[in-house]
Design a protein around this motif. Sequence first.
Motif, PDB file in Angstrom:
ATOM      1  N   LYS A  90       0.833  -1.211   0.000  1.00  0.00           N
ATOM      2  CA  LYS A  90       0.000   0.000   0.000  1.00  0.00           C
ATOM      3  C   LYS A  90       0.864   1.257   0.000  1.00  0.00           C
ATOM      4  O   LYS A  90       0.595   2.216  -0.716  1.00  0.00           O
ATOM      5  N   GLU A  91       1.928   1.221   0.786  1.00  0.00           N
ATOM      6  CA  GLU A  91       2.822   2.381   0.857  1.00  0.00           C
ATOM      7  C   GLU A  91       3.430   2.675  -0.513  1.00  0.00           C
ATOM      8  O   GLU A  91       3.459   3.816  -0.965  1.00  0.00           O
ATOM      9  N   ARG A  92       3.894   1.638  -1.181  1.00  0.00           N
ATOM     10  CA  ARG A  92       4.505   1.839  -2.500  1.00  0.00           C
ATOM     11  C   ARG A  92       3.472   2.335  -3.503  1.00  0.00           C
ATOM     12  O   ARG A  92       3.766   3.146  -4.375  1.00  0.00           O
ATOM     13  N   THR A  93       2.285   1.794  -3.394  1.00  0.00           N
ATOM     14  CA  THR A  93       1.221   2.222  -4.306  1.00  0.00           C
ATOM     15  C   THR A  93       0.901   3.695  -4.096  1.00  0.00           C
ATOM     16  O   THR A  93       0.743   4.453  -5.063  1.00  0.00           O
ATOM     17  N   GLU A  94       0.858   4.100  -2.842  1.00  0.00           N
ATOM     18  CA  GLU A  94       0.513   5.503  -2.570  1.00  0.00           C
ATOM     19  C   GLU A  94       1.639   6.444  -2.982  1.00  0.00           C
ATOM     20  O   GLU A  94       1.387   7.560  -3.423  1.00  0.00           O
TER      21      GLU A  94
END
Lengths: 138, 138
Positions: A90-94
């Motif tokens: 999720k962090e990378r996606t954001e």
Amino acid sequence: MSDHASGRGLRRAELARRTGCNLETVRYYEKIGMMPDPPRTAAGYRVYGSDHVSRLKFILRARELGFSIEEIRGLLDLVDGGDQTCAEIKERTERHLSNVRTKIADLRRIEIVLAAAAARCSGGDVPDCAVLETLEGS
Amino acid sequence: MSDHASGRGLRRAELARRTGCNLETVRYYEKIGMMPDPPRTAAGYRVYGSDHVSRLKFILRARELGFSIEEIRGLLDLVDGGDQTCAEIKERTERHLSNVRTKIADLRRIEIVLAAAAARCSGGDVPDCAVLETLEGS
DNA sequence: CTTGAGCCTGTAGTTGCTACAGACCTTATA
DNA sequence: TATAAGGTCTGTAGCAACTACAGGCTCAAG
């Protein structure tokens, strides 16, 4: 030599066709280590299975969403490691999403300037042009 | 040998500084024929004048607006030919504007998918992830 | 047995820069 | 006048992310 090209194994063109990937790009992803080296027939032909199909689809979908090759490599490493967490992904996606939003904002600024310049143009058969004024200095 | 570097002429670094252009990019634009070959001192140093400054600024502004090198070359040809018409420039601008709008639309689609996937993510310390579901197949 | 399609390899081209290496020139200071 | 530091010169290599050959095998059909 009997290979199983007509059975479970796919040759490169067939893999490309099923995923919508360019033929040469398949080889490229292999070369840069995004796709695992496939087994070969005795004659050296690559033989792909369903795992290759899904991995290639993964890469292509991520590319469509604007992830860079390095970002995708990172995602694949997480998945391959098997210890990925939703939080990490999720962090990378954001982070990527925020890059996308920055690009949109940049393009919208460009759009506004271009639209304004074009609107100020007479569009006539004359040498004076609002676009050129914009480019030649404010 | 007396050159006029301190008078009207600028050396490469000074041209770069005044335009905000990267030092090497100045030479690159010359190499690909976007900038005219400047006169040289006896020792071979490039000497730029105010015409070079404005041309480089033109190129850089057009690049900031997302025009490709070839598009800019086209614009410069029109301007250099002296017979450019506002209509022609306007047409090219609007063509470019429509490309920009296409890119924005593409990115907005990407943004929506990414934001939706991230929103469905728990973000927890678990292996299941909505982003991966998006990437692994619908 | 030949023809044509498909596959193999390596390499070059694309866009728009950016960054060296190694050689020269210029300028200031000792 | 010597020398050291900096600027400039050239050519070339690298980046992302492919794409497209050339030249040579292999394989299946007729």
